[in-house]
Design a protein around this motif. Structure first.
Motif, PDB file in Angstrom:
ATOM      1  N   PHE A   1      27.545 -22.179  -6.856  1.00  0.00           N
ATOM      2  CA  PHE A   1      28.949 -22.343  -7.186  1.00  0.00           C
ATOM      3  C   PHE A   1      29.104 -21.573  -8.324  1.00  0.00           C
ATOM      4  O   PHE A   1      30.070 -20.783  -8.611  1.00  0.00           O
ATOM      5  N   ALA A   2      27.989 -21.403  -9.340  1.00  0.00           N
ATOM      6  CA  ALA A   2      28.177 -20.628 -10.502  1.00  0.00           C
ATOM      7  C   ALA A   2      28.138 -19.142 -10.050  1.00  0.00           C
ATOM      8  O   ALA A   2      28.976 -18.453 -10.812  1.00  0.00           O
ATOM      9  N   LEU A   3      27.336 -18.765  -9.149  1.00  0.00           N
ATOM     10  CA  LEU A   3      27.259 -17.354  -8.865  1.00  0.00           C
ATOM     11  C   LEU A   3      28.503 -16.931  -8.065  1.00  0.00           C
ATOM     12  O   LEU A   3      28.996 -15.820  -8.400  1.00  0.00           O
ATOM     13  N   GLU A   4      29.368 -17.955  -7.300  1.00  0.00           N
ATOM     14  CA  GLU A   4      30.386 -17.598  -6.566  1.00  0.00           C
ATOM     15  C   GLU A   4      31.672 -17.401  -7.767  1.00  0.00           C
ATOM     16  O   GLU A   4      32.359 -16.584  -7.552  1.00  0.00           O
ATOM     17  N   GLU A   5      31.625 -18.389  -8.579  1.00  0.00           N
ATOM     18  CA  GLU A   5      32.475 -17.842  -9.511  1.00  0.00           C
ATOM     19  C   GLU A   5      32.296 -16.778 -10.201  1.00  0.00           C
ATOM     20  O   GLU A   5      33.549 -16.139 -10.579  1.00  0.00           O
TER      21      GLU A   5
ATOM     22  N   ALA B   1      33.377   3.145  -8.384  1.00  0.00           N
ATOM     23  CA  ALA B   1      33.567   4.047  -9.467  1.00  0.00           C
ATOM     24  C   ALA B   1      32.826   3.392 -10.812  1.00  0.00           C
ATOM     25  O   ALA B   1      32.237   4.109 -11.563  1.00  0.00           O
ATOM     26  N   ASN B   2      32.583   2.137 -10.556  1.00  0.00           N
ATOM     27  CA  ASN B   2      32.045   1.325 -11.841  1.00  0.00           C
ATOM     28  C   ASN B   2      30.612   0.784 -11.094  1.00  0.00           C
ATOM     29  O   ASN B   2      30.439  -0.251 -10.497  1.00  0.00           O
ATOM     30  N   GLN B   3      29.636   1.450 -11.456  1.00  0.00           N
ATOM     31  CA  GLN B   3      28.275   1.425 -11.032  1.00  0.00           C
ATOM     32  C   GLN B   3      27.741   0.062 -11.470  1.00  0.00           C
ATOM     33  O   GLN B   3      27.016  -0.680 -10.704  1.00  0.00           O
ATOM     34  N   GLU B   4      27.847  -0.383 -12.698  1.00  0.00           N
ATOM     35  CA  GLU B   4      27.405  -1.572 -13.264  1.00  0.00           C
ATOM     36  C   GLU B   4      27.867  -2.565 -12.430  1.00  0.00           C
ATOM     37  O   GLU B   4      27.392  -3.546 -12.149  1.00  0.00           O
ATOM     38  N   LEU B   5      29.202  -2.497 -12.494  1.00  0.00           N
ATOM     39  CA  LEU B   5      29.953  -3.751 -11.352  1.00  0.00           C
ATOM     40  C   LEU B   5      29.278  -3.927 -10.109  1.00  0.00           C
ATOM     41  O   LEU B   5      29.060  -4.926  -9.552  1.00  0.00           O
ATOM     42  N   GLN B   6      29.064  -2.756  -9.542  1.00  0.00           N
ATOM     43  CA  GLN B   6      28.555  -2.690  -8.176  1.00  0.00           C
ATOM     44  C   GLN B   6      27.074  -3.286  -8.232  1.00  0.00           C
ATOM     45  O   GLN B   6      26.621  -3.986  -7.313  1.00  0.00           O
ATOM     46  N   ILE B   7      26.385  -2.898  -9.241  1.00  0.00           N
ATOM     47  CA  ILE B   7      24.870  -3.335  -9.159  1.00  0.00           C
ATOM     48  C   ILE B   7      24.938  -4.972  -9.485  1.00  0.00           C
ATOM     49  O   ILE B   7      24.335  -5.646  -8.724  1.00  0.00           O
TER      50      ILE B   7
ATOM     51  N   LEU C   1      34.255 -11.202 -11.200  1.00  0.00           N
ATOM     52  CA  LEU C   1      34.157  -9.924 -11.180  1.00  0.00           C
ATOM     53  C   LEU C   1      35.113  -9.172 -10.250  1.00  0.00           C
ATOM     54  O   LEU C   1      35.725  -8.063 -10.614  1.00  0.00           O
ATOM     55  N   ALA C   2      35.533  -9.693  -9.120  1.00  0.00           N
ATOM     56  CA  ALA C   2      36.251  -9.123  -8.019  1.00  0.00           C
ATOM     57  C   ALA C   2      37.859  -8.979  -8.426  1.00  0.00           C
ATOM     58  O   ALA C   2      38.523  -8.147  -7.914  1.00  0.00           O
ATOM     59  N   THR C   3      38.213 -10.037  -9.301  1.00  0.00           N
ATOM     60  CA  THR C   3      39.525 -10.216  -9.896  1.00  0.00           C
ATOM     61  C   THR C   3      39.603  -9.333 -11.219  1.00  0.00           C
ATOM     62  O   THR C   3      40.878  -9.494 -11.576  1.00  0.00           O
TER      63      THR C   3
ATOM     64  N   ARG D   1      32.727  -4.903   0.290  1.00  0.00           N
ATOM     65  CA  ARG D   1      33.264  -3.737   0.763  1.00  0.00           C
ATOM     66  C   ARG D   1      34.336  -3.192   0.192  1.00  0.00           C
ATOM     67  O   ARG D   1      34.560  -2.041  -0.251  1.00  0.00           O
ATOM     68  N   ARG D   2      35.117  -3.989  -0.494  1.00  0.00           N
ATOM     69  CA  ARG D   2      36.316  -3.426  -1.163  1.00  0.00           C
ATOM     70  C   ARG D   2      36.101  -3.070  -2.607  1.00  0.00           C
ATOM     71  O   ARG D   2      36.980  -2.331  -3.043  1.00  0.00           O
ATOM     72  N   HIS D   3      35.141  -3.476  -3.431  1.00  0.00           N
ATOM     73  CA  HIS D   3      34.837  -3.089  -4.784  1.00  0.00           C
ATOM     74  C   HIS D   3      34.848  -1.776  -4.888  1.00  0.00           C
ATOM     75  O   HIS D   3      34.371  -0.996  -3.931  1.00  0.00           O
ATOM     76  N   SER D   4      35.255  -1.329  -5.931  1.00  0.00           N
ATOM     77  CA  SER D   4      35.492   0.445  -6.246  1.00  0.00           C
ATOM     78  C   SER D   4      34.028   0.732  -6.661  1.00  0.00           C
ATOM     79  O   SER D   4      33.134   0.114  -7.376  1.00  0.00           O
TER      80      SER D   4
END
Length: 98
Positions: free
Chosen positions: A83-87, A27-33, A92-94, A22-25
């Motif tokens: 665990f790898a996916l969470e990392e 604006a960056n569609q690639e990161l969102q996908i 990406l979130a940070t 919910r928080r992520h921008s």
């Protein structure tokens, strides 16, 4: 074990990662996908853990049985991937441009 595992899975999937989504921008569609994809993959792991817990509660699986060994092996592999996916999702979130 199952109680602690369910707490970990629930907090991660239903609180932390859904909040990140919910928080992520937008604006960056690639990161969102990418984060949407990671979230769905983490969801698959959540489902597997919940199914494992349910099967352990409902059945009389012997600790040393082949069925228990196979179930624990599948759970282990799923958690390692999770665990790898969470990392990746946390990275990406940070990220500065997230």
């Amino acid at each position: 074990l199952c109680g602690e595992l369910i707490d970990y899975i629930s907090i991660g999937h239903f609180e932390i990662y859904s909040n990140l989504m919910r928080r992520h921008s937008k604006a960056n569609q690639e990161l969102q996908i990418l984060t949407n994809y990671l979230y769905r993959c983490i969801g698959s792991s959540t489902d597997l853990v919940l199914d494992f817990n349910t099967s352990c509660e409902r059945s009389n699986i012997c600790i040393g049985s082949k069925q228990m060994s196979e179930s624990l092996g599948k759970l282990t592999r799923s958690l390692l991937v999770r665990f790898a996916l969470e990392e990746q999702m946390l990275e990406l979130a940070t990220a500065d441009d997230f």
